[in-house]
Write a protein that holds these residues in place. Structure first.
Motif, mmCIF file in Angstrom:
data_model
loop_
_atom_site.group_PDB
_atom_site.id
_atom_site.type_symbol
_atom_site.label_atom_id
_atom_site.label_comp_id
_atom_site.label_asym_id
_atom_site.label_seq_id
_atom_site.Cartn_x
_atom_site.Cartn_y
_atom_site.Cartn_z
ATOM 1 N N GLU A 112 5.918 -30.340 -48.302
ATOM 2 C CA GLU A 112 4.612 -30.646 -47.722
ATOM 3 C C GLU A 112 4.060 -29.365 -47.101
ATOM 4 O O GLU A 112 4.745 -28.691 -46.329
ATOM 5 N N ARG A 169 5.379 -27.074 -43.978
ATOM 6 C CA ARG A 169 5.564 -27.876 -42.769
ATOM 7 C C ARG A 169 7.050 -27.928 -42.401
ATOM 8 O O ARG A 169 7.924 -28.032 -43.261
ATOM 9 N N THR A 222 9.697 -30.423 -43.800
ATOM 10 C CA THR A 222 10.342 -30.250 -45.107
ATOM 11 C C THR A 222 11.762 -29.737 -44.942
ATOM 12 O O THR A 222 12.668 -30.110 -45.699
ATOM 13 N N ALA A 225 -3.673 -31.758 -52.596
ATOM 14 C CA ALA A 225 -2.533 -32.694 -52.508
ATOM 15 C C ALA A 225 -2.955 -34.150 -52.651
ATOM 16 O O ALA A 225 -2.455 -35.024 -51.944
ATOM 17 N N ALA A 283 11.333 -36.827 -49.669
ATOM 18 C CA ALA A 283 10.241 -36.200 -48.912
ATOM 19 C C ALA A 283 10.322 -36.681 -47.469
ATOM 20 O O ALA A 283 10.933 -37.723 -47.183
ATOM 21 N N PHE A 324 1.661 -37.942 -45.729
ATOM 22 C CA PHE A 324 1.742 -37.381 -47.078
ATOM 23 C C PHE A 324 2.640 -38.221 -47.985
ATOM 24 O O PHE A 324 2.243 -38.621 -49.082
ATOM 25 N N SER A 325 3.863 -38.500 -47.534
ATOM 26 C CA SER A 325 4.795 -39.249 -48.383
ATOM 27 C C SER A 325 4.372 -40.707 -48.542
ATOM 28 O O SER A 325 4.611 -41.309 -49.591
ATOM 29 N N SER A 385 11.845 -41.596 -48.543
ATOM 30 C CA SER A 385 11.182 -40.809 -47.497
ATOM 31 C C SER A 385 12.115 -40.882 -46.297
ATOM 32 O O SER A 385 12.630 -41.948 -45.959
#
Length: 313
Positions: free
Chosen positions: A8, A15, A18, A68, A89, A94-95, A146
């Motif tokens: 990410e 980030r 990660t 993204a 992730a 995001f995930s 995740s």
């Protein structure tokens, strides 16, 4: 078979979450490939190559991937899944946006917000706002996970960088039509990242306005080198941006020190900070539920107490 870790980033910087996800990936296998997909994100690929345990970085550079968007990223990830035994992730916006779409494309299940990896196919995750921990076993050929960043340590750096492989990818026209990038509004912050910060100062609706929210919390956060968070009520009122929301549907944090200023302590908020080391609550209502979760409680007017506290630090 490799573990595919989804990086990410904002095309400029990786980030920190990660690196925490990399620790989880290392528990699943030793061959970790990091996917860095974006536009002009070469520096991110080099940053990812230095994460401890990473054996290869897959760098995909395409204008269509610059923002993204899940509709464009998901087909790429699903295409790479054929050589992976797991896709990992960090939990977050995001995930939540990307991985369910990947799971749908592959017609397999997804295990979200993993707190612990018991084995290659069994994982522990929180349910019922974090009040119950469930062990989930999957028989899918590819595990899609995740992982909660605060539940796993920072993987750190390795002495020699992993190789970077350039991967060609053409986003199909039908996937480009599914969504259109309009604009983004991001709030700049000089403090640490909220999800992995060691100290968090959060404010609630009692702060009264966006101006007072920032005027009272920013000086305290600066002195403590803390990240600023907010309750859902404060976000709904427009005091703080959405990515500052701490809670079940926001960012889950587990800092060493957590300040809850003017926050009543709704279950939704408590689910996002219940793993904090020391909780300090400031509220005018002595019966506020937040005091039941606080190690230290201060009852009084936050507009008087907060400036005094800040001045004495």
């Amino acid at each position: 078979m490799s573990i595919l870790l989804i990086a990410e980033h904002d095309n400029q910087q990786l980030r920190a979450t990660t690196r925490h996800a990399a620790s989880a990936a290392a528990q699943l296998g030793s061959d970790i490939h990091v996917l860095v997909a974006g536009l002009g994100a070469g520096s991110v690929a080099h940053e990812a190559a230095n994460i401890a345990g990473v054996t290869k970085v897959l760098h995909v550079d395409a204008e269509a991937l610059g923002h993204a968007q899940a509709e464009r990223l998901a087909p790429l990830i699903a295409n790479l899944a054929g050589t992976s035994e797991a896709i990992v992730a960090a939990s977050g916006t995001f995930s939540r946006n990307v991985l369910p779409r990947v799971a749908a494309l592959l017609d397999i299940g997804m295990v979200s917000d993993v707190l612990k990896i018991e084995s290659a196919d069994t994982f522990v995750r929180a349910i019922y706002a974090g009040n119950v921990l469930a062990s989930v076993q999957t028989t899918d050929p590819v595990r899609i996970l995740s992982v909660r960043p605060t539940a796993f340590t920072d993987a750190g750096l390795q002495t020699s960088a992993a190789p970077i492989e350039e991967v060609a990818w053409q986003v199909e026209a039908e996937h480009q039509r599914l969504s259109t990038w309009v604009s983004s509004e991001q709030t700049a912050s000089n403090g640490p990242e909220l999800a992995t910060a060691r100290t968090v100062v959060s404010g609630g609706r009692a702060l009264g306005s966006a101006e007072q929210f920032h005027a009272l919390l920013t000086p305290l956060a600066d002195k403590l080198d803390a990240a600023i968070g907010a309750s859902r009520a404060a976000v709904d009122e427009g005091y703080a941006p959405n990515d500052w929301q701490v809670g079940q549907t926001g960012v889950v944090v587990a800092p060493k020190l957590y300040f809850a200023v003017g926050i009543s302590g709704a279950v939704q908020h408590l689910a996002g900070m219940k793993d904090s080391g020391t909780v300090v609550a400031i509220n005018q209502d002595p019966d506020a539920p937040i005091f039941q979760s606080a190690d230290y409680g201060l009852v009084g007017d936050l507009f008087t107490l907060l400036p005094e506290l800040t001045s004495k630090l």
